[in-house]
Design an enzyme around this catalytic site. Structure first.
Site, PDB file in Angstrom:
ATOM      1  N   TYR A  98       5.523  -7.646  15.776  1.00  0.00           N
ATOM      2  CA  TYR A  98       5.559  -6.438  14.949  1.00  0.00           C
ATOM      3  C   TYR A  98       6.179  -5.268  15.711  1.00  0.00           C
ATOM      4  CZ  TYR A  98       3.910  -2.653  11.904  1.00  0.00           C
ATOM      5  OH  TYR A  98       3.833  -1.556  11.080  1.00  0.00           O
ATOM      6  N   ASP A 142      10.172  -6.337  -3.824  1.00  0.00           N
ATOM      7  CA  ASP A 142       9.106  -6.883  -2.995  1.00  0.00           C
ATOM      8  C   ASP A 142       9.057  -8.383  -3.225  1.00  0.00           C
ATOM      9  OD1 ASP A 142       6.433  -7.486  -1.818  1.00  0.00           O
ATOM     10  OD2 ASP A 142       6.180  -5.309  -1.850  1.00  0.00           O
ATOM     11  N   PHE A 200       0.823  -1.208   0.000  1.00  0.00           N
ATOM     12  CA  PHE A 200       0.000   0.000   0.000  1.00  0.00           C
ATOM     13  C   PHE A 200       0.859   1.261   0.000  1.00  0.00           C
ATOM     14  CE2 PHE A 200      -2.160   2.885   3.251  1.00  0.00           C
ATOM     15  CZ  PHE A 200      -2.799   3.656   2.295  1.00  0.00           C
ATOM     16  N   VAL A 206      14.167  -9.259   0.941  1.00  0.00           N
ATOM     17  CA  VAL A 206      15.306  -8.487   1.431  1.00  0.00           C
ATOM     18  C   VAL A 206      15.899  -9.072   2.708  1.00  0.00           C
ATOM     19  CG1 VAL A 206      14.479  -6.374   0.363  1.00  0.00           C
ATOM     20  CG2 VAL A 206      13.853  -6.866   2.724  1.00  0.00           C
ATOM     21  N   LYS A 210      12.008 -11.294  10.892  1.00  0.00           N
ATOM     22  CA  LYS A 210      13.206 -11.357  10.049  1.00  0.00           C
ATOM     23  C   LYS A 210      13.373 -10.101   9.200  1.00  0.00           C
ATOM     24  CE  LYS A 210      14.307 -15.219   7.945  1.00  0.00           C
ATOM     25  NZ  LYS A 210      14.170 -16.478   7.166  1.00  0.00           N
TER      26      LYS A 210
END
Length: 331
Positions: free
Chosen positions: A149, A35, A15, A61, A95
């Site tokens: 998170y 991505d 987004f 990544v 990660k």
């Protein structure tokens, strides 16, 4: 003509990442989008594929990052950001907030590039200070359901400052508060798309808790402008970017019902564990350092966002993950 500046944007098909791609293309940059599509969607950036100054890499990544040639800027936005996503893939979330940021910072050091990382208001946890200033250290439960998170983002900030302090890497940190706009997913568990999706499907709107908890919603174009200004500023410490116009979840549900012209009821369920009771940014630093403040009112931004969701196909509208929503955090 001078050579284009080159910028790597991780999480580019998400987004926020996709809107950042649009902005930097508009500003004349060469955009390298990356991505792994674990939560991002190619349709968010497919309109850019034909451009010579845009390239896309389907890559994780957290493994490594290789970008040939020079690089001027890095925006690290690769991370699940919705409760449903980061509770479904907690290890990947941790990660990308640890190995992923390490790889980005190492690349920035090697390329002598400036890096901006996407942090979040969730670093404040369920705050004891209101509104939240950048000096507040937060009230976070590291072993609760949100910890994967919240702590990933807190580690990101610590690692970023370490690279700035010990390696001299040019770093910037944006703490993003609730943001909304076109390209959000209806099924991501966040309160705004959840409410609109329920209204469009003719379902009752679900409020967790008694609805007295608050949120502050920032339209995506305003957020992108704040990020753009922060990247080009000289300020290395975290900056809140969000809209301080605060509203209770109960009142927000009524706004959505009025906006959509539906006659659904509001139903109440138990508040999830560690769900923040209040969320409002203090944007004094953004005003003073960046000359930034939000311009788009909630009524204007909601209309644009609602029109976007109305344009979705019936299949897209009903693409709701079959999880038990009661166990997930709606924020």
């Amino acid at each position: 003509m001078s050579e284009r500046k080159r910028i790597l944007i991780t999480g580019a098909a998400g987004f926020l990442g996709s809107h950042l791609c649009d902005r930097f293309i508009k500003e004349g940059y060469h955009v390298i989008a990356m991505d792994n599509l674990i939560t991002g969607r190619l349709k968010n950036i497919e309109h850019l594929f034909h451009l010579e100054n845009f390239e896309f890499y389907n890559h994780d990544v957290s493994k490594f990052i290789h970008v040939p040639g020079n690089l001027d800027y890095i925006l690290h936005f690769a991370s699940p950001a919705s409760p449903i996503d980061y509770l479904k893939i907690p290890i990947q979330t941790l990660k990308v907030g640890s190995l992923g940021i390490h790889n980005c910072l190492g690349l920035a050091k090697a390329k002598n590039a400036r890096v901006l990382i996407a942090s979040t208001s969730e670093v404040y946890g369920d705050p004891n200070v209101h509104p939240q200033t950048e000096e507040y250290w937060g009230n976070v439960n590291p072993v609760g359901p949100r910890g994967v998170y919240d702590e990933a983002k807190r580690f990101q900030e610590a690692m970023t400052m370490a690279y700035h302090t010990f390696h001299g890497v040019e770093t910037r940190i944006v703490r993003i508060f609730n943001t909304y706009g076109p390209r959000m997913r209806l099924n991501d568990g966040r309160v705004l798309p959840a409410f609109i999706g329920q209204a469009l499907r003719g379902e009752d709107l679900t409020v967790f808790g008694d609805g007295s908890q608050t949120r502050s919603f920032c339209y995506v174009d305003d957020l992108v402008e704040g990020i753009y200004r922060l990247l080009h500023s000289d300020y290395v410490y975290p900056v809140n970017i969000g809209n301080p116009d605060e509203i209770t979840i109960a009142d927000f549900a009524e706004e959505i019902i009025k906006l959509t012209g539906t006659n659904q009821k509001v139903i109440y369920k138990d508040l999830p564990v560690d769900d923040p009771k209040q969320r409002r940014p203090d944007i004094t630093k953004a005003r003073e350092i960046l000359g930034w403040e939000p311009k788009v009112s909630r009524s204007e931004g909601l209309k644009i966002t609602y029109d976007y969701f109305k344009s979705l196909s019936k299949q897209e509208l009903n693409e709701v993950d079959h999880y038990n929503f009661d166990k997930y955090i709606i924020r």
